[in-house]
Write a protein that holds these residues in place. Sequence first.
Motif, PDB file in Angstrom:
ATOM      1  N   ILE A  40      55.955 -15.490 -31.667  1.00 42.74           N
ATOM      2  CA  ILE A  40      56.389 -15.968 -30.493  1.00 42.74           C
ATOM      3  C   ILE A  40      57.963 -15.937 -30.205  1.00 42.74           C
ATOM      4  N   ASN A  44      59.741 -18.772 -25.947  1.00 47.46           N
ATOM      5  CA  ASN A  44      58.092 -19.074 -25.638  1.00 47.46           C
ATOM      6  C   ASN A  44      57.619 -20.181 -26.126  1.00 47.46           C
ATOM      7  N   ILE A  45      58.258 -20.953 -27.090  1.00 51.94           N
ATOM      8  CA  ILE A  45      57.768 -22.113 -27.797  1.00 51.94           C
ATOM      9  C   ILE A  45      58.824 -23.416 -27.444  1.00 51.94           C
ATOM     10  N   ILE A  58      53.896 -29.647 -27.801  1.00 53.75           N
ATOM     11  CA  ILE A  58      54.123 -28.568 -27.942  1.00 53.75           C
ATOM     12  C   ILE A  58      53.781 -27.483 -26.787  1.00 53.75           C
ATOM     13  N   LEU A  60      53.353 -23.559 -25.741  1.00 58.29           N
ATOM     14  CA  LEU A  60      53.067 -22.357 -26.077  1.00 58.29           C
ATOM     15  C   LEU A  60      52.728 -21.278 -24.942  1.00 58.29           C
ATOM     16  N   GLU A  61      53.391 -19.936 -25.358  1.00 60.92           N
ATOM     17  CA  GLU A  61      52.774 -18.892 -24.674  1.00 60.92           C
ATOM     18  C   GLU A  61      52.092 -18.026 -25.952  1.00 60.92           C
ATOM     19  N   LEU A  62      50.750 -17.794 -25.541  1.00 59.66           N
ATOM     20  CA  LEU A  62      49.969 -17.105 -26.709  1.00 59.66           C
ATOM     21  C   LEU A  62      49.582 -15.651 -26.096  1.00 59.66           C
ATOM     22  N   ALA A  83      45.952 -23.584 -32.149  1.00 58.93           N
ATOM     23  CA  ALA A  83      46.915 -23.357 -31.293  1.00 58.93           C
ATOM     24  C   ALA A  83      46.545 -23.283 -29.854  1.00 58.93           C
ATOM     25  N   GLN A  85      46.992 -22.501 -25.729  1.00 54.67           N
ATOM     26  CA  GLN A  85      47.833 -22.033 -24.529  1.00 54.67           C
ATOM     27  C   GLN A  85      48.358 -23.251 -23.620  1.00 54.67           C
ATOM     28  N   VAL A 104      53.519 -21.716 -36.367  1.00 58.81           N
ATOM     29  CA  VAL A 104      52.365 -21.222 -35.504  1.00 58.81           C
ATOM     30  C   VAL A 104      52.402 -19.833 -35.943  1.00 58.81           C
TER      31      VAL A 104
END
Length: 118
Positions: A40, A44-45, A58, A60-62, A83, A85, A104
């Motif tokens: 990432i 994006n985190i 947190i 996140l874009e996963l 993790a 999204q 991550v």
Amino acid sequence: TNQTYSATASGNYAVIVTQNSCSDTSSCITVNTTTTKEIISAKNISVYPNPSNGKFKIELELNSKAQILICNVLGETIYKAQAQQGKQEINISDFANGIYMLKVFNNEQQQYVRIVKQ
């Protein structure tokens, strides 16, 4: 106190503390550094608040399934979770104040974020 050092090469590291004319050296800690691809990008985190009292959020874009690990300065895993999204909360308030590494990762890539518990 409140000093940090980020090792850029693998090796054994120690701390030397000097006050007035007295010095003392800590035991050595082995640090292994590796080069990895990023899962990432930093944009994006998000981890906040950082520093905190041990409760972090947190975001996140996963693109695929990933894991979250938090390790102490000795490299020991103190927290592990799947993790998710979007937003998720992590609570390490039962652990000592200090600097931790949040990792991550999936099978191909990984990203590290330094977090501080006060």
